[in-house]
Structure formats: structure tokens, C-alpha cells
Design a protein around this motif. Structure first.
Motif, mmCIF file in Angstrom:
data_model
loop_
_atom_site.group_PDB
_atom_site.id
_atom_site.type_symbol
_atom_site.label_atom_id
_atom_site.label_comp_id
_atom_site.label_asym_id
_atom_site.label_seq_id
_atom_site.Cartn_x
_atom_site.Cartn_y
_atom_site.Cartn_z
ATOM 1 N N THR A 4 0.832 -1.208 0.000
ATOM 2 C CA THR A 4 0.000 0.000 0.000
ATOM 3 C C THR A 4 0.863 1.253 0.000
ATOM 4 O OG1 THR A 4 -1.882 -1.086 1.070
ATOM 5 C CG2 THR A 4 -1.728 1.305 1.307
ATOM 6 N N THR A 5 1.985 1.224 0.705
ATOM 7 C CA THR A 5 2.905 2.365 0.698
ATOM 8 C C THR A 5 3.385 2.645 -0.724
ATOM 9 O OG1 THR A 5 3.639 1.907 2.954
ATOM 10 C CG2 THR A 5 5.092 3.256 1.592
ATOM 11 N N THR A 6 3.690 1.590 -1.468
ATOM 12 C CA THR A 6 4.122 1.755 -2.861
ATOM 13 C C THR A 6 3.015 2.359 -3.702
ATOM 14 O OG1 THR A 6 5.571 -0.178 -2.610
ATOM 15 C CG2 THR A 6 5.117 0.581 -4.853
ATOM 16 N N LEU A 7 1.787 1.869 -3.525
ATOM 17 C CA LEU A 7 0.652 2.419 -4.268
ATOM 18 C C LEU A 7 0.455 3.899 -3.934
ATOM 19 C CD1 LEU A 7 -1.754 1.146 -6.106
ATOM 20 C CD2 LEU A 7 -3.138 1.625 -4.080
ATOM 21 N N GLN A 8 0.610 4.259 -2.669
ATOM 22 C CA GLN A 8 0.422 5.650 -2.250
ATOM 23 C C GLN A 8 1.506 6.556 -2.829
ATOM 24 O OE1 GLN A 8 0.181 5.262 2.033
ATOM 25 N NE2 GLN A 8 -2.051 5.117 1.986
ATOM 26 N N MET A 9 2.705 6.025 -3.057
ATOM 27 C CA MET A 9 3.743 6.827 -3.702
ATOM 28 C C MET A 9 3.407 7.072 -5.171
ATOM 29 S SD MET A 9 7.386 5.681 -1.988
ATOM 30 C CE MET A 9 7.206 3.898 -2.101
ATOM 31 N N ILE A 10 2.816 6.070 -5.830
ATOM 32 C CA ILE A 10 2.376 6.263 -7.215
ATOM 33 C C ILE A 10 1.251 7.296 -7.254
ATOM 34 C CG2 ILE A 10 1.338 5.166 -9.238
ATOM 35 C CD1 ILE A 10 2.609 2.519 -8.295
ATOM 36 N N ALA A 11 0.327 7.214 -6.299
ATOM 37 C CA ALA A 11 -0.809 8.138 -6.257
ATOM 38 C C ALA A 11 -0.395 9.552 -5.877
ATOM 39 C CB ALA A 11 -1.855 7.626 -5.265
ATOM 40 N N GLY A 12 0.712 9.682 -5.145
ATOM 41 C CA GLY A 12 1.169 10.999 -4.715
ATOM 42 C C GLY A 12 0.814 11.338 -3.287
ATOM 43 N N PHE A 13 0.215 10.386 -2.564
ATOM 44 C CA PHE A 13 -0.119 10.635 -1.166
ATOM 45 C C PHE A 13 1.115 10.571 -0.277
ATOM 46 C CE2 PHE A 13 -4.284 8.448 -2.482
ATOM 47 C CZ PHE A 13 -4.770 9.623 -3.015
ATOM 48 N N LEU A 14 2.158 9.898 -0.751
ATOM 49 C CA LEU A 14 3.447 9.850 -0.067
ATOM 50 C C LEU A 14 4.542 10.147 -1.077
ATOM 51 C CD1 LEU A 14 3.104 6.545 2.048
ATOM 52 C CD2 LEU A 14 3.049 8.885 2.940
ATOM 53 N N ASP A 15 5.573 10.855 -0.638
ATOM 54 C CA ASP A 15 6.732 11.102 -1.486
ATOM 55 C C ASP A 15 7.794 10.038 -1.230
ATOM 56 O OD1 ASP A 15 5.719 13.430 -2.645
ATOM 57 O OD2 ASP A 15 6.425 14.671 -0.962
ATOM 58 N N PRO A 16 8.423 9.520 -2.278
ATOM 59 C CA PRO A 16 9.490 8.534 -2.069
ATOM 60 C C PRO A 16 10.666 9.150 -1.314
ATOM 61 C CG PRO A 16 8.787 8.600 -4.371
ATOM 62 C CD PRO A 16 8.175 9.785 -3.701
ATOM 63 N N SER A 17 11.293 8.356 -0.485
ATOM 64 C CA SER A 17 12.526 8.792 0.169
ATOM 65 C C SER A 17 13.670 8.816 -0.828
ATOM 66 C CB SER A 17 12.863 7.864 1.343
ATOM 67 O OG SER A 17 11.833 7.876 2.318
ATOM 68 N N HIS A 18 13.603 7.918 -1.808
ATOM 69 C CA HIS A 18 14.571 7.923 -2.910
ATOM 70 C C HIS A 18 13.985 7.136 -4.066
ATOM 71 C CE1 HIS A 18 15.648 3.720 -2.047
ATOM 72 N NE2 HIS A 18 15.666 4.058 -0.775
ATOM 73 N N GLY A 19 14.608 7.268 -5.234
ATOM 74 C CA GLY A 19 14.128 6.598 -6.432
ATOM 75 C C GLY A 19 13.235 7.498 -7.271
ATOM 76 N N THR A 20 12.858 7.013 -8.432
ATOM 77 C CA THR A 20 12.058 7.802 -9.369
ATOM 78 C C THR A 20 10.834 7.023 -9.829
ATOM 79 O OG1 THR A 20 13.335 6.995 -11.284
ATOM 80 C CG2 THR A 20 14.085 9.033 -10.209
ATOM 81 N N ILE A 21 9.761 7.767 -10.160
ATOM 82 C CA ILE A 21 8.538 7.201 -10.723
ATOM 83 C C ILE A 21 8.200 8.011 -11.967
ATOM 84 C CG2 ILE A 21 6.116 6.620 -10.330
ATOM 85 C CD1 ILE A 21 6.666 6.687 -7.338
ATOM 86 N N HIS A 22 8.080 7.337 -13.095
ATOM 87 C CA HIS A 22 7.767 8.020 -14.346
ATOM 88 C C HIS A 22 6.512 7.419 -14.978
ATOM 89 C CE1 HIS A 22 11.997 9.346 -14.004
ATOM 90 N NE2 HIS A 22 11.598 10.373 -14.738
ATOM 91 N N LEU A 23 5.673 8.284 -15.530
ATOM 92 C CA LEU A 23 4.481 7.880 -16.262
ATOM 93 C C LEU A 23 4.550 8.503 -17.638
ATOM 94 C CD1 LEU A 23 1.693 6.508 -16.330
ATOM 95 C CD2 LEU A 23 0.722 8.629 -15.425
ATOM 96 N N GLU A 24 4.611 7.661 -18.648
ATOM 97 C CA GLU A 24 4.771 8.113 -20.031
ATOM 98 C C GLU A 24 5.957 9.069 -20.161
ATOM 99 O OE1 GLU A 24 0.821 8.228 -22.438
ATOM 100 O OE2 GLU A 24 0.393 9.227 -20.527
ATOM 101 N N GLY A 25 7.038 8.750 -19.463
ATOM 102 C CA GLY A 25 8.260 9.531 -19.542
ATOM 103 C C GLY A 25 8.299 10.765 -18.671
#
Length: 347
Positions: free
Chosen positions: A43-64
Motif C-alpha cells: 500500500t505504501t508503494t501504491l500511495q507513492m504512485i498516487a502521490g499521497f506519499l513522497d518517495p525517500s529515494h528513487g524515481t517514478i515516471h508515467l509516459e516519460g
């Protein structure tokens, strides 16, 4: 380029790491499930994709595009929560229309899209009904229609079926998969239900203690578990220790008095993993005795004691005679039906 990509994403809360080095590439239109026990980080991972949590590190890209740099409301994602989160004072149509109103969609188009979304989830004619007058399954459909009506680039589902009874949950799994296939919406599902993940997914991400244990198709993770955790979490499995003997002209995999030609690439002590439904009874094989047998309608479940430890065998109720309790048996299986992995400290 992947449609949605997570590269070495992690999340910590003070000294506690919730997600560690999570990397995944999702194709457009794919249905991916995050599967694992409570507290594994799904769920923490899903919330980082949704934007409810910011990642401590790493990147998330959608269509670049860098998704982390985009506010949650601007990401264009559809979300269905476990609690449905419907507005009780609004009708079904008003709940579904809410996201379109926030996006300032013109009234005529809004009404057409709401009507189509409710029809898509089987709720045509329920436009004026309030949530309190709807069943749990109907409320779940309204929540799904509300997420789909905005035409999201990615649909995020956070255990949306967990509040439904077993029969309704099974029916909704079938409908959800059909809707997803018809629309081609890229979908991420969070669930702790192994059957749900295997029924719905193109691929499953099995998680434990914040880390990815295995990524694969439902058949791959079930038939070829990459770790003891995956083997034990996805249904029942039998595991016993064996060793690879290369002293003769032909290498053998040996467990007690049972042996079979050994595959290439492994040596020393290994763990053999076999699903209960892939084991049969034969004239020769791994020696054992039936400790108990339980009739479960469409199949029999046998608890056996073998020379390598306890084993569970599941045989379909096909009308054929089955071994009795206390009877000596030999367990057999095809070589392709077992998976092997090195035993820690044994190779």
C-alpha cells in the motif's frame, strides 16, 4: 519505454524502512497486482504512485514524465479505496460526477459520461440512489465508476474487494477483469488475497518486508517460486531437502530412497518444492503413509508422513478409489512439476 516505471523506489519513516529498492516496469494496458501480507509495503508503494506519499529515494515516471514532480490531483489517476470513500449525501450519479466537476467538464458531457460509467459497472437505473440504500457490492461499483469516468491513465485499486463476502467478491473479480480488458486501462491492484491476484493479474509482484520477492505471471510465481516465502505464501506447497550426487556417471537428485536425474546448474543440498495437486500415488516413488484423508467435495486432501517429512497431497474427486488412512503409499510427480533452489548453507 515503459508506460509506468518505478526505479529503485524506497520509503522510510524515521529509522523504519517500509519499501526498499522497488523497481518495476508496467506496460500500457497491463494489470499488475502487488501481493503480500500486511505490512509488506504494497500500500505504501501504491500511495507513492498516487502521490499521497513522497518517495525517500528513487524515481517514478508515467509516459516519460516525472510523476513525483506532479501534484496528486494533476496526475490523472483513478483510485478506488478499500472503504469506497463515497459521499453519503450524494446520489450515485453525483458521486461519479464529482471528479468531472473538479475538472470543469461541461454539464452535458458530464451527464453522458456518468450515465455510461454507471452502465459499464452494471448500475444503469441507479443514478438517483444514495449509498445508504445500496449493498456493499453496489457501493463498490459506484466507486469503480467514479474512478473510471475521468478516463485515468492508470487505475489504482487498494484492496477494493476485501469488504465483500466470498461469493460477491468472486463475482466482482470476474467483472472487474472484464471491464479492465474492455477498456484497456493500465491497472495496479493491492491485495493480500492470493486467489484474487492470480485471477486478475497479467503479472504479480510478490512482496515481503518492503522488498520484492518475485515478479512474474500468475503461473510463473505459482509454478516456479523464487523463494521459500513465495512458495509458502501462494497456496499450499511441499518442501523437503534433497542432495545432488555427482559421484556416478549420471548426476542424481536424491532424497531418502527416492532419486531422479539431476538438472544441470545445481550442486550440494537443495530444497525441492512441489504443489500438492501435482503429486499422485504410484507403485514406486517417495515412500510414505497416509496419516489422514479429508473429503472436500471436488477433491480429497491427504496428509502423509514420508521418509523426508510430512507432505500434503490433493487429488481430484474423479470417482477413482483413493488410499485409506494408514495405508502405505508412494508419492510420484513429474520432474517438470517440481522446482529446486539452493538450500542456504547447503551448497
Amino acid at each position: 519505454m515503459s508506460f509506468l516505471s518505478l526505479d529503485r523506489v524506497g520509503k522510510s519513516f524515521g529509522p523504519n524502512t517500509a519499501v526498499e529498492e522497488f523497481s518495476l516496469a508496467v506496460s500500457k494496458g497491463e494489470f499488475v497486482s502487488f501481493l503480500g501480507p500486511s505490512g509488506c509495503g504494497k500500500t505504501t508503494t501504491l500511495q507513492m504512485i498516487a502521490g499521497f506519499l513522497d518517495p525517500s529515494h528513487g524515481t517514478i515516471h508515467l509516459e516519460g514524465k516525472d510523476l513525483v514532480a506532479i501534484p496528486p490531483a494533476k496526475r490523472g489517476l483513478g483510485i478506488v479505496f478499500q472503504s469506497y470513500a463515497l459521499f453519503p449525501h450524494m446520489t450515485a450519479a453525483e458521486n461519479v460526477a464529482f471528479g468531472l466537476e473538479m475538472r470543469k467538464v461541461a454539464r452535458k458531457e458530464r451527464e453522458e459520461r456518468v450515465r455510461a460509467a454507471l452502465a459499464l459497472v452494471g448500475l444503469a437505473g441507479y443514478e438517483d440512489r444514495h449509498p445508504r440504500r445500496m449493498s456493499g457490492g453496489q457501493q463498490q461499483r459506484v466507486a469503480l465508476a467514479r474512478a473510471l469516468v475521468i478516463r485515468p491513465s492508470v487505475l489504482l485499486l487498494d484492496e477494493p474487494l476485501s469488504n465483500l463476502d466470498a461469493r460477491l467478491r468472486e463475482d466482482m473479480q470476474i467483472e472487474l477483469r472484464q471491464i479492465q480488458r474492455n477498456l484497456g486501462t493500465t491497472t495496479i491492484l493491492v491485495t493480500h488475497d492470493q486467489i484474487e491476484a492470480m485471477s486478475l493479474s497479467d503479472r504479480i509482484v510478490v512482496m515481503s518486508k518492503g522488498r520484492i520477492e518475485q515478479i512474474g505471471t500468475p503461473q510463473e510465481v505459482y509454478e516456479r517460486p523464487a523463494s521459500a516465502f513465495v512458495a509458502q505464501f501462494l497456496g499450499k506447497t511441499n518442501e523437503f531437502a534433497a542432495s545432488i550426487d555427482r559421484s556416478g556417471s549420471t548426476a542424481k537428485l536424491v532424497a531418502g530412497s527416492w532419486s531422479t536425474p539431476a538438472p544441470a546448474g545445481l550442486s550440494g543440498v537443495v530444497t525441492v518444492s512441489i504443489r500438492p495437486e501435482r503429486i499422485g500415488f504410484g507403485a514406486s516413488g517417495l515412500s510414505g503413509r497416509i496419516q489422514s484423508r479429508i473429503f472436500q467435495g471436488n477433491h480429497w486432501l491427504f496428509q502423509c508422513e514420508t521418509e523426508c517429512g510430512p507432505a500434503i497431497v490433493i487429488r481430484q474427486n474423479d470417482g477413482e478409489p483413493q488410499p485409506a488412512q494408514g495405508e502405505a503409499v508412494h508419492l510420484i510427480w513429474r520432474t517438470d512439476d517440481m522446482s529446486l533452489r539452493p538450500t542456504r548453507g547447503g551448497a
